[in-house]
Each structure stands twice: as C-alpha cells, then as structure tokens.
Design a protein around this motif. Structure first.
Motif, PDB file in Angstrom:
ATOM      1  N   ALA A  55      -9.870   1.800   1.693  1.00 45.61           N
ATOM      2  CA  ALA A  55     -10.135   0.902   2.809  1.00 45.61           C
ATOM      3  C   ALA A  55     -10.327   1.698   4.094  1.00 45.61           C
ATOM      4  O   ALA A  55      -9.512   2.565   4.411  1.00 45.61           O
ATOM      5  CB  ALA A  55      -8.980  -0.091   2.974  1.00 45.61           C
ATOM      6  N   ILE A  56     -11.404   1.411   4.813  1.00 40.46           N
ATOM      7  CA  ILE A  56     -11.611   2.062   6.106  1.00 40.46           C
ATOM      8  C   ILE A  56     -10.471   1.732   7.054  1.00 40.46           C
ATOM      9  O   ILE A  56     -10.028   2.565   7.849  1.00 40.46           O
ATOM     10  CB  ILE A  56     -12.965   1.636   6.710  1.00 40.46           C
ATOM     11  CG1 ILE A  56     -14.112   2.387   6.021  1.00 40.46           C
ATOM     12  CG2 ILE A  56     -13.017   1.885   8.219  1.00 40.46           C
ATOM     13  CD1 ILE A  56     -15.484   2.060   6.551  1.00 40.46           C
ATOM     14  N   GLU A  57      -9.955   0.512   6.956  1.00 37.79           N
ATOM     15  CA  GLU A  57      -8.912   0.062   7.876  1.00 37.79           C
ATOM     16  C   GLU A  57      -7.567   0.714   7.593  1.00 37.79           C
ATOM     17  O   GLU A  57      -6.708   0.785   8.474  1.00 37.79           O
ATOM     18  CB  GLU A  57      -8.766  -1.461   7.806  1.00 37.79           C
ATOM     19  CG  GLU A  57     -10.036  -2.224   8.145  1.00 37.79           C
ATOM     20  CD  GLU A  57     -11.005  -2.367   6.968  1.00 37.79           C
ATOM     21  OE1 GLU A  57     -12.046  -3.013   7.132  1.00 37.79           O
ATOM     22  OE2 GLU A  57     -10.710  -1.826   5.884  1.00 37.79           O
ATOM     23  N   GLU A  58      -7.335   1.171   6.370  1.00 36.12           N
ATOM     24  CA  GLU A  58      -6.078   1.828   5.975  1.00 36.12           C
ATOM     25  C   GLU A  58      -6.457   2.909   4.960  1.00 36.12           C
ATOM     26  O   GLU A  58      -6.452   2.680   3.764  1.00 36.12           O
ATOM     27  CB  GLU A  58      -5.106   0.812   5.370  1.00 36.12           C
ATOM     28  CG  GLU A  58      -3.730   1.364   5.092  1.00 36.12           C
ATOM     29  CD  GLU A  58      -2.791   0.328   4.524  1.00 36.12           C
ATOM     30  OE1 GLU A  58      -1.698   0.716   4.059  1.00 36.12           O
ATOM     31  OE2 GLU A  58      -3.134  -0.871   4.525  1.00 36.12           O
ATOM     32  N   LYS A  59      -6.737   4.083   5.462  1.00 33.34           N
ATOM     33  CA  LYS A  59      -7.483   5.063   4.674  1.00 33.34           C
ATOM     34  C   LYS A  59      -6.731   5.671   3.502  1.00 33.34           C
ATOM     35  O   LYS A  59      -7.326   6.370   2.690  1.00 33.34           O
ATOM     36  CB  LYS A  59      -8.021   6.153   5.598  1.00 33.34           C
ATOM     37  CG  LYS A  59      -9.131   5.638   6.510  1.00 33.34           C
ATOM     38  CD  LYS A  59      -9.885   6.735   7.199  1.00 33.34           C
ATOM     39  CE  LYS A  59     -11.085   6.174   7.962  1.00 33.34           C
ATOM     40  NZ  LYS A  59     -11.826   7.214   8.697  1.00 33.34           N
ATOM     41  N   SER A  60      -5.452   5.427   3.374  1.00 34.18           N
ATOM     42  CA  SER A  60      -4.723   5.919   2.202  1.00 34.18           C
ATOM     43  C   SER A  60      -4.526   4.834   1.147  1.00 34.18           C
ATOM     44  O   SER A  60      -3.956   5.094   0.090  1.00 34.18           O
ATOM     45  CB  SER A  60      -3.356   6.464   2.627  1.00 34.18           C
ATOM     46  OG  SER A  60      -2.551   5.430   3.168  1.00 34.18           O
ATOM     47  N   LYS A  61      -5.016   3.622   1.429  1.00 34.85           N
ATOM     48  CA  LYS A  61      -4.835   2.504   0.506  1.00 34.85           C
ATOM     49  C   LYS A  61      -6.030   2.392  -0.425  1.00 34.85           C
ATOM     50  O   LYS A  61      -7.162   2.208   0.009  1.00 34.85           O
ATOM     51  CB  LYS A  61      -4.659   1.198   1.284  1.00 34.85           C
ATOM     52  CG  LYS A  61      -4.412  -0.018   0.398  1.00 34.85           C
ATOM     53  CD  LYS A  61      -4.259  -1.271   1.242  1.00 34.85           C
ATOM     54  CE  LYS A  61      -4.033  -2.496   0.372  1.00 34.85           C
ATOM     55  NZ  LYS A  61      -3.901  -3.722   1.195  1.00 34.85           N
ATOM     56  N   LEU A  62      -5.765   2.477  -1.725  1.00 33.19           N
ATOM     57  CA  LEU A  62      -6.822   2.427  -2.726  1.00 33.19           C
ATOM     58  C   LEU A  62      -7.240   0.981  -2.967  1.00 33.19           C
ATOM     59  O   LEU A  62      -6.408   0.115  -3.238  1.00 33.19           O
ATOM     60  CB  LEU A  62      -6.334   3.062  -4.030  1.00 33.19           C
ATOM     61  CG  LEU A  62      -7.374   3.269  -5.129  1.00 33.19           C
ATOM     62  CD1 LEU A  62      -8.446   4.250  -4.682  1.00 33.19           C
ATOM     63  CD2 LEU A  62      -6.713   3.769  -6.402  1.00 33.19           C
ATOM     64  N   THR A  63      -8.539   0.734  -2.868  1.00 31.43           N
ATOM     65  CA  THR A  63      -9.071  -0.598  -3.153  1.00 31.43           C
ATOM     66  C   THR A  63      -9.400  -0.740  -4.637  1.00 31.43           C
ATOM     67  O   THR A  63      -9.092  -1.754  -5.253  1.00 31.43           O
ATOM     68  CB  THR A  63     -10.328  -0.865  -2.313  1.00 31.43           C
ATOM     69  OG1 THR A  63     -10.020  -0.657  -0.933  1.00 31.43           O
ATOM     70  CG2 THR A  63     -10.822  -2.282  -2.505  1.00 31.43           C
ATOM     71  N   GLU A  64     -10.030   0.283  -5.208  1.00 34.93           N
ATOM     72  CA  GLU A  64     -10.265   0.287  -6.651  1.00 34.93           C
ATOM     73  C   GLU A  64     -10.670   1.673  -7.116  1.00 34.93           C
ATOM     74  O   GLU A  64     -11.229   2.462  -6.359  1.00 34.93           O
ATOM     75  CB  GLU A  64     -11.331  -0.728  -7.059  1.00 34.93           C
ATOM     76  CG  GLU A  64     -12.730  -0.434  -6.574  1.00 34.93           C
ATOM     77  CD  GLU A  64     -13.738  -1.460  -7.081  1.00 34.93           C
ATOM     78  OE1 GLU A  64     -14.556  -1.101  -7.955  1.00 34.93           O
ATOM     79  OE2 GLU A  64     -13.717  -2.605  -6.600  1.00 34.93           O
ATOM     80  N   SER A  65     -10.349   1.950  -8.377  1.00 33.70           N
ATOM     81  CA  SER A  65     -10.781   3.178  -9.021  1.00 33.70           C
ATOM     82  C   SER A  65     -11.324   2.793 -10.391  1.00 33.70           C
ATOM     83  O   SER A  65     -10.614   2.817 -11.395  1.00 33.70           O
ATOM     84  CB  SER A  65      -9.616   4.165  -9.157  1.00 33.70           C
ATOM     85  OG  SER A  65     -10.046   5.371  -9.755  1.00 33.70           O
ATOM     86  N   GLY A  66     -12.591   2.394 -10.396  1.00 32.95           N
ATOM     87  CA  GLY A  66     -13.160   1.779 -11.581  1.00 32.95           C
ATOM     88  C   GLY A  66     -12.771   0.304 -11.623  1.00 32.95           C
ATOM     89  O   GLY A  66     -11.867  -0.146 -10.910  1.00 32.95           O
ATOM     90  N   ALA A  67     -13.465  -0.464 -12.448  1.00 38.54           N
ATOM     91  CA  ALA A  67     -13.188  -1.900 -12.509  1.00 38.54           C
ATOM     92  C   ALA A  67     -13.536  -2.441 -13.891  1.00 38.54           C
ATOM     93  O   ALA A  67     -14.310  -1.845 -14.641  1.00 38.54           O
ATOM     94  CB  ALA A  67     -13.969  -2.644 -11.431  1.00 38.54           C
TER      95      ALA A  67
END
Length: 446
Positions: free
Chosen positions: A279-291
């Motif tokens: 996330a650009i807003e929280e740069k250490s938070k993973l949004t997804e790694s594959g789906a």
C-alpha cells in the motif's frame, strides 16, 4: 566464476523509507552516497524483506548450488550468518557461521553459507567493534553454468496519470537505460500504451516507445504493448513485465527480477514471476502476494502481513500452492507462451489479468524483495463498474470450470437481488442483470 545474485539495497526517498524493511539496528547506521557507515558498538541486521535471501526459492527454481556473502569493508567487525524458518508455527533461528574482520584499508571478504537449505531465508548481522565502513554487499554464487542473457520488455498501460508514469520512466532511464553499470543496460526496453493520448512524443527514444492508443481500457493498452514488443520490434524479448501506471516503482526491483530469471532452471522458464503489492499509504503493509480466483471470488494471498516484522518476512516467503494468477500491477510473463491466438481477451476493464492467468494455468513464482507500491482500493466503484465486474467475472470463470452451473447462477442472482434491493441500489441491480444477460448472449461480432 562468481556471479551476483542479489545486491543489498537501502531505503530511498520518494520510494520507500521504511528502514526496517531494509535493515534493523540498535545504534547509528547511515547510508551515504557510496557507502554505509556503522558506528562503534552498533549491531545492524539484514534479516529483512529486501535484504534477506530467499534460499528455498533459489534452491528450487534456479541452477545455483551455493551462496555466499561478499562484502567490501573497512574497520573491525564480526559478521554472523544465519538461517531463519518457521516450524510448527514458531520462528526459529540458526547461526551458520561467524567471521571476524579487521582492515585498516578497504578489503574484501567472502562469507560462505555452506549449503542451501530447502526452507526459510538466509540473513546476516554485522557487529561493529570500531567505526566501520561498508562499500559493497552482495549475495553471490560460484557457478560453472552459462548464465542466461535475457531481453526484457516493460509494458505500461496509462490513462491520464502523467505524474506517476513520467516519474517511473525517468527513474528507469537514469538508473538502467542510460547507466552502463546496470546489469540490465542494453537488455531493457519500455513500451507505453497511452490510452489518454496525453503523454508527449518527446519521451520516445531508442529504448522507450510511446504509442497513442484509443481508450480500450486496461486490457486494450496492455495488449497493445505486447503486440508492439513481440511482433513489431526488431528485438526478441524473453519476458514482458506488465505494470500499472499508478505504481511507485523501484528500478532495483527490475534488476532483481532479471537476475532471478537469469539463473532459472529450464523447467521453470515458462513460469510467471509475480510482484507483490504494498500500500502506498502504509508502505510496509502487504496488500497481496499472488492471488486465487475460485468459486467466483478473488482471494489475495498473504494479505495484511507487516513486512517490518521478521516472522512476517519468513512467512511471506513460504510458497503458496493456491495462487492461480498475479495482478498486472507487476507481472512478468514469459514471451514463449504468448502467440497470436493466446493474447488477452478484450474485456475492456477489470478481470483481464485474472482471465489470462487462470486460462494459461501457469505457476506463479513470488519472492521476497520483488514488489511495487500501489494505492489501496478504497471507496465505492463508479456505478458502471458493476456491469464490467459481473460480466468479466463470469467470463473468467469459463477458464476454470468445464460446466457453468445454472443452479449456482440462480442462487447468486437471488442473493444479489436481496443485497441490492435491501440497500435500495436499484440501478446497481439493473446493471448486474444486464451483465448476466450479455454474458449468456455470448460474443457479439459487429
């Protein structure tokens, strides 16, 4: 022959300044233009998302059979090599070796990890006994095999996001295209499909190719870059990396992707390399790694991991067998699987990456340190998006299911009817039913 596998990198302004994604320290450690300064009595650890070494992935997918840490340094310090893994849900750490270093002037040392583990990550720690200066750090290998020399194309699809796209192009141009020291110099070209026709023609160069495109949506733009790179370019490309126009990109990620691809075993050269999304807003938070697209639902993998935490770093690198596609915010596709009858379907917008991924059934390789940052998807979609989401989702399902269950469809329509009507979203339901109707009409040739 010693070959670099992975360069140690540091936080960079305007890209990512989350220090704990690069290194952890209990004292003073500063990266200057050409070197890292570590003050006396300071410990600095590289068991991080960007600077640990994904040993299990490298052992499985590449031809390497050894890895070492190469350091150019000055000062007195200890270097401790370690292996981290998760066993029965618990994070475990094993020290592999310790090296004592003492140099008045710049010297080099090679620290051997001894053998390749089949799980977890490798990492290292530097304990400074005097002020120390580190001039270079890389994971390296001694290899007799011929390393693959590859040509990479980047495909950007953009629509009136000039700030993002021009910044990413500038960064790639300065650090790779015009930088003879880059491992990708002369091996990379950029293809841009501008659906908004707002980018200036002046960005065209020998290695940057701009095409004004009609607004055929994301899939129209991405497919244009594929066609231009694979069928109209004089260069033969081995891979094309599709990327969104609103990402924050670090050029070093492209170089890492290239190095990993260069050592792939022959049986894995048809695999996609999937970049992770933060996330650009929280740069250490993973949004997804594959789906995973299954049972009509999208399930992002590894969602919400915090990659400043060591346990999450190790967990994120555990291979998932569930993923069946990777978003085109950063998706590296081998060109050998692309041909005129296997181009993305013209879905206009949404689910184009899902449909292409599940249709081709290729395994997705994800690995720590290959990622981009992207705005999070918040807020309500425009009303018209309901139509494309519902129609294209059903088209994507055809790539997964031999038969389409009318019973399941009827239940879903009833469920959707209750949800939309109970929330007074009558127009949404009207578009929903139009999408269902158009799907069952099949392709219409005008």
């Amino acid at each position: 022959m010693t070959e670099i596998l992975q360069e140690i990198i540091y936080p960079q302004k305007d890209i990512c300044e989350e220090q704990d994604m690069y290194f952890r320290t209990n004292g003073i450690a500063k990266f200057h233009n050409k070197f890292l300064e570590i003050k006396n009595k300071t410990n600095i650890s590289f068991d991080t998302y960007f600077n640990s070494f994904s040993v299990a992935k490298w052992r499985k997918y590449t031809v390497i059979d050894n890895v070492a840490l190469h350091i150019k340094y000055k000062g007195t310090c200890s270097i401790i090599l370690s292996h981290h893994s998760i066993n029965n849900g618990q994070l475990t750490q094993q020290q592999i070796a310790e090296y004592q270093c003492n140099a008045i002037d710049e010297e080099e040392i090679l620290c051997d990890f001894l053998k390749l583990q089949d799980n977890g990550i490798y990492a290292f720690e530097i304990i400074a006994n005097t002020d120390c200066y580190i001039y270079e750090m890389n994971y390296v290998t001694n290899i007799n095999n011929i390393v693959n020399t590859l040509n990479i194309a980047i495909g950007f699809c953009t629509f009136k996001r000039e700030k993002f796209i021009l910044n990413n192009i500038r960064q790639l141009q300065e650090n790779i295209l015009n930088n003879q020291q880059s491992v990708l110099h002369n091996q990379l070209q950029i293809f841009i499909a501008d659906n908004g026709q707002t980018l200036p023609n002046t960005i065209n160069t020998e290695k940057i190719h701009l095409f004004w495109n009609k607004n055929y949506g994301g899939v129209g733009g991405f497919t244009r870059t594929i066609i231009e790179a694979l069928y109209r370019s004089q260069t033969k490309f081995d891979y094309i990396i599709l990327m969104d126009d609103d990402i924050v990109l670090d050029h070093r990620i492209i170089e890492r992707t290239y190095l990993f691809l260069s050592f792939l075993k022959p049986q894995y050269k048809k695999n996609m390399i999937g970049g992770s999304m933060f996330a650009i807003e929280e740069k250490s938070k993973l949004t997804e790694s594959g789906a995973l697209f299954k049972h009509r639902k999208i399930n992002p993998l590894k969602q919400n991991l915090q990659l400043t935490k060591l346990k999450d770093v190790v967990e994120n690198d555990i291979e998932s067998i569930l993923g069946n596609y990777n978003g085109w915010f950063y998706c590296c596709i081998p060109t050998q699987i692309i041909h005129e009858k296997n181009l993305p379907l013209p879905l206009f917008i949404h689910y184009d990456d899902i449909e292409y991924g599940v249709r081709n059934g290729m395994s997705i390789i994800t690995i720590n340190g290959i990622c981009v940052w992207h705005p999070t998807f918040v807020g309500k979609d425009p009303l018209w998006m309901v139509y494309y989401n519902e129609r294209n989702r059903r088209i994507s399902l055809l790539s997964l299911e031999k038969k389409y269950s009318i019973f399941e469809e009827t239940l879903e329509i009833l469920k959707s009817f209750i949800i939309y009507i109970s929330k007074y979203r009558y127009n949404d339901f009207h578009l929903y039913m139009k999408a269902v109707k158009d799907f069952y009409r099949g392709p219409v040739i005008s």
